[in-house]
Design a protein around this motif. Sequence first.
Motif: not given
Length: 96
Positions: A1-28
């Motif tokens: 049985m799989g684990r529940t997907a957490l918002l924080e996990h998706a957010a971490d991946d999203f922030l990694s992608e954001t840092a690559r494409q729009k680094p000025w937005k990452r911190a905010r």
Amino acid sequence: MGRTALLEHAADDFLSETARQKPWKRARYEALLDSLDEFLGAPAPLLAYTRATGEAWRRTLDAGAQADADDLLLDFRAYLREWGWLDSARPLNRPD
């Protein structure tokens, strides 16, 4: 049985992608996503985030932060759809 997907996990991946494409937005975006996760009851399951809960959270922010939140929610939702996060978080019917 799989684990529940957490918002924080998706957010971490999203922030990694954001840092690559729009680094000025990452911190905010990181601060806003932490706030959203807290609003949803951190650690929140990814499926707790919907358009309605995102809008409810946005309304709790001051007027200056709401514009940033609008941008974040548009970008985050598009990322979740494009990378299949929402589809993979939904339970599947399995034969028993």
